[in-house]
Design a protein around this motif. Sequence first.
Motif, PDB file in Angstrom:
ATOM      1  N   ALA A 155       8.146  10.565  87.824  1.00 42.07           N
ATOM      2  CA  ALA A 155       8.278   9.636  86.512  1.00 42.07           C
ATOM      3  C   ALA A 155       9.751   9.202  86.775  1.00 42.07           C
ATOM      4  O   ALA A 155      10.563  10.258  87.229  1.00 42.07           O
ATOM      5  CB  ALA A 155       7.985  10.283  85.434  1.00 42.07           C
ATOM      6  N   SER A 156       9.960   7.872  86.742  1.00 46.49           N
ATOM      7  CA  SER A 156      11.358   7.717  86.840  1.00 46.49           C
ATOM      8  C   SER A 156      12.035   6.587  85.879  1.00 46.49           C
ATOM      9  O   SER A 156      11.198   5.741  85.398  1.00 46.49           O
ATOM     10  CB  SER A 156      11.764   7.343  88.161  1.00 46.49           C
ATOM     11  OG  SER A 156      11.105   6.065  88.569  1.00 46.49           O
ATOM     12  N   GLY A 157      13.417   6.429  85.718  1.00 46.45           N
ATOM     13  CA  GLY A 157      13.688   5.299  84.943  1.00 46.45           C
ATOM     14  C   GLY A 157      14.221   4.216  85.925  1.00 46.45           C
ATOM     15  O   GLY A 157      15.009   4.381  86.904  1.00 46.45           O
ATOM     16  N   GLU A 163      20.063   9.115  81.656  1.00 43.38           N
ATOM     17  CA  GLU A 163      21.426   8.643  81.952  1.00 43.38           C
ATOM     18  C   GLU A 163      22.002   7.880  80.632  1.00 43.38           C
ATOM     19  O   GLU A 163      21.327   7.332  79.842  1.00 43.38           O
ATOM     20  CB  GLU A 163      21.429   7.531  83.153  1.00 43.38           C
ATOM     21  CG  GLU A 163      21.239   8.351  84.388  1.00 43.38           C
ATOM     22  CD  GLU A 163      19.683   8.993  84.634  1.00 43.38           C
ATOM     23  OE1 GLU A 163      18.809   8.663  83.877  1.00 43.38           O
ATOM     24  OE2 GLU A 163      19.921   9.902  85.126  1.00 43.38           O
ATOM     25  N   TYR A 192      23.332   4.422  83.983  1.00 38.48           N
ATOM     26  CA  TYR A 192      22.278   3.794  84.814  1.00 38.48           C
ATOM     27  C   TYR A 192      22.974   2.423  85.467  1.00 38.48           C
ATOM     28  O   TYR A 192      22.319   2.019  86.233  1.00 38.48           O
ATOM     29  CB  TYR A 192      21.209   3.081  83.687  1.00 38.48           C
ATOM     30  CG  TYR A 192      20.160   4.045  83.223  1.00 38.48           C
ATOM     31  CD1 TYR A 192      19.427   4.734  83.822  1.00 38.48           C
ATOM     32  CD2 TYR A 192      20.377   4.315  81.681  1.00 38.48           C
ATOM     33  CE1 TYR A 192      18.605   5.294  83.346  1.00 38.48           C
ATOM     34  CE2 TYR A 192      19.232   5.181  81.170  1.00 38.48           C
ATOM     35  CZ  TYR A 192      18.453   5.717  81.896  1.00 38.48           C
ATOM     36  OH  TYR A 192      17.705   6.582  81.364  1.00 38.48           O
ATOM     37  N   GLY A 232      15.396   9.519  89.094  1.00 41.65           N
ATOM     38  CA  GLY A 232      14.999  10.582  88.432  1.00 41.65           C
ATOM     39  C   GLY A 232      15.391  12.087  88.918  1.00 41.65           C
ATOM     40  O   GLY A 232      16.376  11.964  89.432  1.00 41.65           O
ATOM     41  N   THR A 278       8.970   4.803  83.882  1.00 38.74           N
ATOM     42  CA  THR A 278       8.403   5.253  82.700  1.00 38.74           C
ATOM     43  C   THR A 278       9.419   4.571  81.441  1.00 38.74           C
ATOM     44  O   THR A 278       9.112   4.848  80.331  1.00 38.74           O
ATOM     45  CB  THR A 278       8.323   6.857  82.410  1.00 38.74           C
ATOM     46  OG1 THR A 278       9.527   7.447  83.087  1.00 38.74           O
ATOM     47  CG2 THR A 278       7.151   7.598  83.278  1.00 38.74           C
ATOM     48  N   ASP A 279      10.591   4.240  82.008  1.00 38.58           N
ATOM     49  CA  ASP A 279      11.457   3.808  80.988  1.00 38.58           C
ATOM     50  C   ASP A 279      12.568   2.835  81.772  1.00 38.58           C
ATOM     51  O   ASP A 279      12.426   2.942  82.940  1.00 38.58           O
ATOM     52  CB  ASP A 279      12.308   4.698  80.415  1.00 38.58           C
ATOM     53  CG  ASP A 279      12.927   6.132  81.167  1.00 38.58           C
ATOM     54  OD1 ASP A 279      11.961   6.854  81.693  1.00 38.58           O
ATOM     55  OD2 ASP A 279      13.851   5.877  81.601  1.00 38.58           O
TER      56      ASP A 279
HETATM   57  N1  HPA Z   1      16.208   9.080  84.342  1.00 41.59           N
HETATM   58  C1  HPA Z   1      15.843  10.289  84.881  1.00 41.59           C
HETATM   59  N2  HPA Z   1      14.853  10.898  85.016  1.00 41.59           N
HETATM   60  C2  HPA Z   1      13.850  10.250  84.316  1.00 41.59           C
HETATM   61  C3  HPA Z   1      13.745   9.238  83.686  1.00 41.59           C
HETATM   62  C4  HPA Z   1      15.286   8.480  83.628  1.00 41.59           C
HETATM   63  O1  HPA Z   1      15.466   7.426  82.971  1.00 41.59           O
HETATM   64  N3  HPA Z   1      12.611   8.694  83.315  1.00 41.59           N
HETATM   65  C5  HPA Z   1      11.981   9.692  83.901  1.00 41.59           C
HETATM   66  N4  HPA Z   1      12.579  10.599  84.657  1.00 41.59           N
END
Ligand code: HPA
Length: 254
Positions: A96-98, A175, A180, A192, A216-217
């Motif tokens: 999952a990452s931003g 962040e 960001y 992430g 995810t965001d």
């Molecule tokens: N930043 C870092 N890690 C994450 C994020 C994020 O916005 N969303 C999911 N993992």
Amino acid sequence: MTTSPKTAIILGTGLGQLASEITDSHEFPYQDIPNFPVSTVEGHAGKLIFGKLGDKDIMAMEGRFHFYEGYGMKEVTFPIRVMYELGITTLFVSNASGGMNPEFRIGDLMIITDHINMFPEHPLRGHNFPTGPRFPDMHEAYDHKLVALADEIAKEKNIRVMHGVYMGVQGPTFETPAEYRMYHKMGADAVGMSTVPEVIVARHSGIKVFGVSVITDLGGFDVPVKVSHEEVQEAANAAQPRMTEIMREMIKRS
Ligand code: HPA
């Protein structure tokens, strides 16, 4: 049981569905495996699964180890060393990452084409294991053929996929808006807290890698928005059927 998997998968936050499709499975909770660290983060079950996905032998790590949990890099990447010893040649990773690329939307799948390593400790620091050279090449950390295959499958199945650079950071804070923006300026599309250490050790061991980030965001845009672990899990869950469909088909064809 005899199994000789060549393919392994590591499933990220809220993305465990593919592991539940493994049949003829034998599961090993991390706490039962000598020298294995134990996962602590909510949403990570923490077990190794061996079995079949379709008619392919497969090994899955459900739940991974994060640097922010307090593990050293040797522990974070220990499972990759185990994969190498077991004969794994291809690794599928998800996280999952931003998202920071303005074209991204929450729930998008980003096929990782490259990464930026921002972790404060390098996973290959120290004694060089003879699985690879002291100064390993990283020009194709994410296998181009697997990226092309993912694109082909996504097109067939009418699934929107983006491409991008993943930045790996230590966390555990999400962040600040300024961070960001900075990471995006540095060339990353998503950020992430995982994946990069495992991918580096896999590549050093000659293991091919395919990676997907679920966005995810979103961060770094005009109006800063709050991020929570719950939201991340929810968005990952919503996107997971699409990610699972692509990976399932890739494993079948590769
Ligand atoms: N930043 C870092 N890690 C994450 C994020 C994020 O916005 N969303 C999911 N993992």
